[in-house]
Design a protein around this motif. Sequence first.
Motif, PDB file in Angstrom:
ATOM      1  N   UNK A 105       0.848  -1.199   0.000  1.00  0.00           N
ATOM      2  CA  UNK A 105       0.000   0.000   0.000  1.00  0.00           C
ATOM      3  C   UNK A 105       0.883   1.248   0.000  1.00  0.00           C
ATOM      4  N   UNK A 106       0.575   2.187  -0.881  1.00  0.00           N
ATOM      5  CA  UNK A 106       1.268   3.482  -0.852  1.00  0.00           C
ATOM      6  C   UNK A 106       0.230   4.596  -0.768  1.00  0.00           C
ATOM      7  N   UNK A 107       0.348   5.397   0.286  1.00  0.00           N
ATOM      8  CA  UNK A 107      -0.518   6.555   0.459  1.00  0.00           C
ATOM      9  C   UNK A 107       0.261   7.828   0.219  1.00  0.00           C
ATOM     10  N   UNK A 108      -0.418   8.863  -0.241  1.00  0.00           N
ATOM     11  CA  UNK A 108       0.228  10.136  -0.556  1.00  0.00           C
ATOM     12  C   UNK A 108      -0.559  11.286   0.054  1.00  0.00           C
ATOM     13  N   UNK A 109       0.106  12.138   0.803  1.00  0.00           N
ATOM     14  CA  UNK A 109      -0.545  13.318   1.362  1.00  0.00           C
ATOM     15  C   UNK A 109      -0.724  14.375   0.289  1.00  0.00           C
ATOM     16  N   UNK A 110      -1.900  14.997   0.268  1.00  0.00           N
ATOM     17  CA  UNK A 110      -2.133  16.146  -0.611  1.00  0.00           C
ATOM     18  C   UNK A 110      -2.584  17.313   0.248  1.00  0.00           C
ATOM     19  N   UNK A 111      -2.036  18.489  -0.041  1.00  0.00           N
ATOM     20  CA  UNK A 111      -2.312  19.664   0.772  1.00  0.00           C
ATOM     21  C   UNK A 111      -3.018  20.766  -0.010  1.00  0.00           C
ATOM     22  N   UNK A 112      -3.227  20.534  -1.311  1.00  0.00           N
ATOM     23  CA  UNK A 112      -3.943  21.499  -2.152  1.00  0.00           C
ATOM     24  C   UNK A 112      -4.798  20.729  -3.160  1.00  0.00           C
ATOM     25  N   UNK A 113      -5.749  21.417  -3.752  1.00  0.00           N
ATOM     26  CA  UNK A 113      -6.569  20.801  -4.799  1.00  0.00           C
ATOM     27  C   UNK A 113      -5.712  20.413  -6.005  1.00  0.00           C
ATOM     28  N   UNK A 114      -4.723  21.230  -6.306  1.00  0.00           N
ATOM     29  CA  UNK A 114      -3.838  20.940  -7.437  1.00  0.00           C
ATOM     30  C   UNK A 114      -3.068  19.639  -7.197  1.00  0.00           C
ATOM     31  N   UNK A 115      -2.594  19.442  -5.972  1.00  0.00           N
ATOM     32  CA  UNK A 115      -1.885  18.203  -5.651  1.00  0.00           C
ATOM     33  C   UNK A 115      -2.818  17.002  -5.744  1.00  0.00           C
ATOM     34  N   UNK A 116      -4.072  17.189  -5.340  1.00  0.00           N
ATOM     35  CA  UNK A 116      -5.056  16.105  -5.439  1.00  0.00           C
ATOM     36  C   UNK A 116      -5.293  15.748  -6.901  1.00  0.00           C
ATOM     37  N   UNK A 117      -5.339  16.768  -7.751  1.00  0.00           N
ATOM     38  CA  UNK A 117      -5.547  16.541  -9.182  1.00  0.00           C
ATOM     39  C   UNK A 117      -4.349  15.808  -9.790  1.00  0.00           C
ATOM     40  N   UNK A 118      -3.156  16.223  -9.412  1.00  0.00           N
ATOM     41  CA  UNK A 118      -1.940  15.589  -9.927  1.00  0.00           C
ATOM     42  C   UNK A 118      -1.828  14.132  -9.464  1.00  0.00           C
ATOM     43  N   UNK A 119      -2.398  13.835  -8.309  1.00  0.00           N
ATOM     44  CA  UNK A 119      -2.352  12.455  -7.795  1.00  0.00           C
ATOM     45  C   UNK A 119      -3.098  11.491  -8.699  1.00  0.00           C
ATOM     46  N   UNK A 120      -4.017  12.011  -9.513  1.00  0.00           N
ATOM     47  CA  UNK A 120      -4.736  11.144 -10.458  1.00  0.00           C
ATOM     48  C   UNK A 120      -3.809  10.510 -11.482  1.00  0.00           C
ATOM     49  N   UNK A 141       1.938  22.277   7.257  1.00  0.00           N
ATOM     50  CA  UNK A 141       1.070  22.144   6.094  1.00  0.00           C
ATOM     51  C   UNK A 141       0.458  23.491   5.705  1.00  0.00           C
ATOM     52  N   UNK A 142      -0.258  23.502   4.602  1.00  0.00           N
ATOM     53  CA  UNK A 142      -0.871  24.720   4.097  1.00  0.00           C
ATOM     54  C   UNK A 142      -2.212  24.967   4.799  1.00  0.00           C
ATOM     55  N   UNK A 143      -3.029  25.831   4.235  1.00  0.00           N
ATOM     56  CA  UNK A 143      -4.315  26.155   4.854  1.00  0.00           C
ATOM     57  C   UNK A 143      -5.218  24.927   4.932  1.00  0.00           C
ATOM     58  N   UNK A 144      -6.028  24.812   5.984  1.00  0.00           N
ATOM     59  CA  UNK A 144      -6.931  23.664   6.116  1.00  0.00           C
ATOM     60  C   UNK A 144      -7.938  23.586   4.971  1.00  0.00           C
ATOM     61  N   UNK A 145      -8.288  22.371   4.589  1.00  0.00           N
ATOM     62  CA  UNK A 145      -9.261  22.148   3.523  1.00  0.00           C
ATOM     63  C   UNK A 145     -10.680  22.502   3.964  1.00  0.00           C
ATOM     64  N   UNK A 146     -11.015  22.151   5.207  1.00  0.00           N
ATOM     65  CA  UNK A 146     -12.393  22.300   5.656  1.00  0.00           C
ATOM     66  C   UNK A 146     -13.275  21.242   5.010  1.00  0.00           C
ATOM     67  N   UNK A 147     -14.543  21.224   5.389  1.00  0.00           N
ATOM     68  CA  UNK A 147     -15.470  20.225   4.854  1.00  0.00           C
ATOM     69  C   UNK A 147     -15.714  20.437   3.363  1.00  0.00           C
ATOM     70  N   UNK A 148     -15.802  21.691   2.931  1.00  0.00           N
ATOM     71  CA  UNK A 148     -15.993  21.973   1.511  1.00  0.00           C
ATOM     72  C   UNK A 148     -14.810  21.466   0.696  1.00  0.00           C
ATOM     73  N   UNK A 149     -13.616  21.583   1.264  1.00  0.00           N
ATOM     74  CA  UNK A 149     -12.418  21.120   0.571  1.00  0.00           C
ATOM     75  C   UNK A 149     -12.427  19.619   0.334  1.00  0.00           C
ATOM     76  N   UNK A 150     -12.954  18.871   1.313  1.00  0.00           N
ATOM     77  CA  UNK A 150     -13.062  17.414   1.136  1.00  0.00           C
ATOM     78  C   UNK A 150     -13.954  17.108  -0.054  1.00  0.00           C
ATOM     79  N   UNK A 151     -15.089  17.783  -0.118  1.00  0.00           N
ATOM     80  CA  UNK A 151     -16.017  17.564  -1.229  1.00  0.00           C
ATOM     81  C   UNK A 151     -15.365  17.897  -2.563  1.00  0.00           C
ATOM     82  N   UNK A 152     -14.614  18.976  -2.605  1.00  0.00           N
ATOM     83  CA  UNK A 152     -13.951  19.372  -3.843  1.00  0.00           C
ATOM     84  C   UNK A 152     -12.898  18.353  -4.266  1.00  0.00           C
TER      85      UNK A 152
END
Length: 208
Positions: A105-120, A141-152
């Motif tokens: 198993x390999x997990x990767x931390x993402x701290x921005x939406x751009x990083x989440x997109x690149x993880x694809x 880390x960078x600014x918190x995602x919040x609940x809206x950030x999780x959805x995004x």
Amino acid sequence: MPIFDLSLYLVTDRRLSLGRSLEEVVVEGVKGGVTMVQLREKECSTLAFYELAMRLKELLSPYKVPLIINDRLDIALACDADGVHIGQSDMPYAVARRMLGYDKIIGLSVETLEQAKLANELDVDYIGISPVFSTPTKTDTLLPFGLDGIQQVKQICKHQAVAIGGIHAENAKQVYQAGADGIAVVSEIMSATDPCKAARILKETLKR
């Protein structure tokens, strides 16, 4: 691809264990419902990290709970852990996968939406959305995602996602409802007077 359950993910921090052994807290958490354990050690020697990883692996084996090593590929390989979790400034994913193979198993931390997109573009097994809320255990880390950030993130990312950062029994359900496949906690279990009970409460919260 390995099969695993992200629902209640414990990230260790021995500094928060209230003087108890890390092994004791982890096992009690697992008895309460923890489904994955990440061993995170930033300040101990390589030998101490390895020995602790070996002890935890043996303790977790009867429970069939995966042991994930934070950052240190050498430790993950040496103790034949179930996987590794890497951050954006750790070993590149491609190198980690080449060294570990596809049965780990390999997990990767993402701290921005751009990083989440690149993880694809990577065939990681899961991503860690970090942090969801501000927390004293993760100050780099960078600014918190919040609940809206999780959805995004879940709208743009193809991977399973575990949310971490400031999650506790009172907000765990909201995080889960926002789309996270699991919640990761540190102090909520590591600093609980009864880690087994704390894990059970979190697990029951998610079921509701």
